[in-house]
Design a protein around this motif. Structure first.
Motif, short mmCIF file in Angstrom:
data_model
loop_
_atom_site.label_atom_id
_atom_site.label_comp_id
_atom_site.label_asym_id
_atom_site.label_seq_id
_atom_site.Cartn_x
_atom_site.Cartn_y
_atom_site.Cartn_z
N VAL A 1 38.39 54.51 49.32
CA VAL A 1 39.50 54.47 48.36
C VAL A 1 39.35 53.20 47.53
O VAL A 1 38.62 52.28 47.90
CB VAL A 1 40.88 54.45 49.06
CG1 VAL A 1 41.11 55.72 49.86
CG2 VAL A 1 41.04 53.22 49.94
N GLU A 2 40.02 53.14 46.39
CA GLU A 2 40.04 51.94 45.58
C GLU A 2 40.71 50.82 46.38
O GLU A 2 41.84 50.99 46.87
CB GLU A 2 40.80 52.18 44.29
CG GLU A 2 40.65 51.08 43.26
CD GLU A 2 39.44 51.28 42.35
OE1 GLU A 2 39.22 50.40 41.51
OE2 GLU A 2 38.76 52.30 42.48
N MET A 3 40.04 49.68 46.51
CA MET A 3 40.62 48.58 47.28
C MET A 3 41.57 47.75 46.41
O MET A 3 41.53 47.82 45.18
CB MET A 3 39.51 47.71 47.87
CG MET A 3 38.61 48.46 48.85
SD MET A 3 37.63 47.41 49.95
CE MET A 3 38.89 46.88 51.14
N ARG A 4 42.42 46.99 47.07
CA ARG A 4 43.41 46.20 46.36
C ARG A 4 42.77 45.20 45.41
O ARG A 4 43.26 44.94 44.30
CB ARG A 4 44.29 45.46 47.37
CG ARG A 4 45.37 44.57 46.75
CD ARG A 4 45.99 43.66 47.78
NE ARG A 4 45.03 42.70 48.30
CZ ARG A 4 44.75 41.53 47.72
NH1 ARG A 4 45.33 41.19 46.57
NH2 ARG A 4 43.88 40.69 48.26
N ASP A 5 41.67 44.60 45.83
CA ASP A 5 40.96 43.61 45.04
C ASP A 5 39.49 43.65 45.48
O ASP A 5 39.16 44.31 46.48
CB ASP A 5 41.56 42.22 45.29
CG ASP A 5 41.26 41.24 44.17
OD1 ASP A 5 40.48 41.58 43.26
OD2 ASP A 5 41.79 40.11 44.21
N ALA A 6 38.62 42.96 44.76
CA ALA A 6 37.23 42.88 45.20
C ALA A 6 37.20 42.23 46.58
O ALA A 6 37.71 41.12 46.76
CB ALA A 6 36.42 42.05 44.20
N PRO A 7 36.65 42.90 47.59
CA PRO A 7 36.80 42.43 48.97
C PRO A 7 35.79 41.36 49.37
O PRO A 7 34.71 41.24 48.76
CB PRO A 7 36.56 43.70 49.78
CG PRO A 7 35.55 44.46 48.95
CD PRO A 7 35.94 44.18 47.52
N ALA A 8 36.13 40.63 50.42
CA ALA A 8 35.15 39.80 51.11
C ALA A 8 34.25 40.72 51.93
O ALA A 8 34.66 41.80 52.35
CB ALA A 8 35.85 38.80 52.02
N PHE A 9 33.01 40.28 52.17
CA PHE A 9 32.01 41.12 52.83
C PHE A 9 31.47 40.42 54.06
O PHE A 9 31.17 39.23 54.04
CB PHE A 9 30.87 41.41 51.86
CG PHE A 9 29.64 42.01 52.50
CD1 PHE A 9 29.60 43.35 52.84
CD2 PHE A 9 28.52 41.22 52.76
CE1 PHE A 9 28.46 43.91 53.42
CE2 PHE A 9 27.39 41.77 53.34
CZ PHE A 9 27.36 43.11 53.68
N THR A 10 31.35 41.18 55.15
CA THR A 10 30.71 40.69 56.37
C THR A 10 29.78 41.76 56.90
O THR A 10 30.15 42.94 56.94
CB THR A 10 31.76 40.36 57.46
OG1 THR A 10 32.70 39.43 56.95
CG2 THR A 10 31.09 39.77 58.70
N ALA A 11 28.57 41.36 57.31
CA ALA A 11 27.65 42.26 58.00
C ALA A 11 27.60 41.84 59.46
O ALA A 11 27.16 40.74 59.77
CB ALA A 11 26.27 42.20 57.37
N SER A 12 28.10 42.69 60.33
CA SER A 12 28.10 42.36 61.75
C SER A 12 26.95 43.07 62.45
O SER A 12 26.33 43.98 61.90
CB SER A 12 29.43 42.80 62.38
OG SER A 12 29.54 44.21 62.38
#
Length: 352
Positions: free
Chosen positions: A291-302
């Motif tokens: 879905v469209e997110m609220r804002d450009a998100p932070a990203f983490t690769a776990s």
């Protein structure tokens, strides 16, 4: 209104009368248990963040299957949110505080600004006494603070109790410019479990006032014993002066609303990284959000990442938008390089 077989029914669409996303507490994307030591703030239940700030006490957030009965609340619930004390703090001091917070996004707050609003929820604890429930604007950079604090009591130990309060938003933002009506923090709702005497406290209740004073000097100290717990269920925030039947939305709809703020991939077995051109020297790929997110998100690769074709390192973020992200390699791979992950995931966070 329309008339069918002599009965009146409303044609008004009532979906999302509840301004609380995940008020039924069915969505737990991050897991079902999380330790909360001092200086920690963290999400477990989607859309609800817990704070245990500047405190030597510790607790654990949990998903609980102890819920109000259908006979009590009129609907089948699966889960409640639980807060268990694991390290006691006999006397809070300084700026010690512990709260659970829900933040209403500005777009949703704009729908209720200037109206009377009713909040209802179910609560259960072994620790009876006085607790604070607060409403305030609290976005970064805001200087004109407004707070509405309610004192309520847990009257009977180890028993589910429904609490209902009317909050007059007509007095919330009168003459105050520092409220967010778009995609920022519109309105914070805080359930307090512990606060130091006098810290951000008020003796004025049930009315809007200037300043950031969400607590009460009469606050019960949930942290005074490791046997203590607090459970919360079926939270509803709706326009009007009456608590109506709890709205439990379809699970798919509720998940999508939560994914506006936080979403993640499933476990990744391989992730192809392709160069846009032979001269780019870096491998890229894109991920489109559900879905469209609220804002450009932070990203983490776990997870644990390995690779082939001369490429090494965990994938990193190249660019982010509200609809998709571009992910790239940390070193130059050959064309069509493949990145492998052992149970790896990509996590995207745009929480308020």
């Amino acid at each position: 209104m329309s008339l069918v077989s002599g009965k009146q029914y409303s044609t008004e669409i009532t979906s999302r009368k509840n301004m609380i996303i995940n008020g039924a507490m069915d969505i737990w994307q991050r897991g079902t248990s999380l330790a909360m030591d001092n200086q920690v703030s963290a999400y477990l239940l989607d859309r609800f963040i817990c704070y245990n700030d500047r405190s030597t006490g510790a607790a654990t957030q949990l998903q609980s299957t102890d819920v109000p009965t259908v006979a009590n609340c009129g609907i089948k619930l699966n889960y409640s949110w639980e807060f268990d004390i694991t390290t006691a703090l006999a006397t809070p001091s300084g700026s010690n505080e512990a709260t659970l917070r829900y933040t209403v996004e500005g777009y949703d707050y704009a729908k209720i600004s200037g109206k009377n609003i009713t909040i209802s929820f179910w609560v259960k604890s072994n620790k009876t006494g006085t607790y604070a429930l607060a409403f305030r604007n609290f976005a970064a950079g805001q200087t004109q603070r407004r707070t509405y604090t309610i004192e309520y009591t847990i009257d009977i130990a180890d028993t589910w109790e429904k609490k209902t309060f009317v909050v007059p938003m007509t007095g919330a933002d009168d003459g105050v410019s520092d409220w967010d009506y778009t995609n920022g923090q519109g309105l914070n709702i805080d359930w307090c479990f512990m606060s130091a005497s006098g810290y951000a406290s008020t003796s004025t209740f049930n009315e809007w006032q200037d300043g950031n004073t969400p607590y009460t000097n009469n606050q019960t100290n949930l942290f005074d014993n490791t046997a203590n717990y607090f459970r919360l269920a079926a939270v509803q925030f709706e326009a009007g002066i009456e608590a109506t039947d709890f709205e439990k939305r379809h699970i798919a709809d509720e998940l999508q609303m939560c994914q506006r703020y936080y979403c993640k991939t499933g476990e990744i077995n391989n992730w192809p990284l392709c160069r846009y051109s032979l001269s780019s020297g870096v491998g890229y790929n894109q991920w489109q959000f559900p879905v469209e997110m609220r804002d450009a998100p932070a990203f983490t690769a776990s997870g644990t990442w390995t690779a082939t074709s001369g490429f090494a390192g965990t994938p990193i973020l190249q660019s982010a938008r509200t609809s998709e992200v571009t992910i790239r390699s940390t070193t130059s791979p050959a064309a069509n390089a493949i990145v492998y992950a052992d149970g790896g995931q990509f996590i995207f966070d745009a929480e308020l």
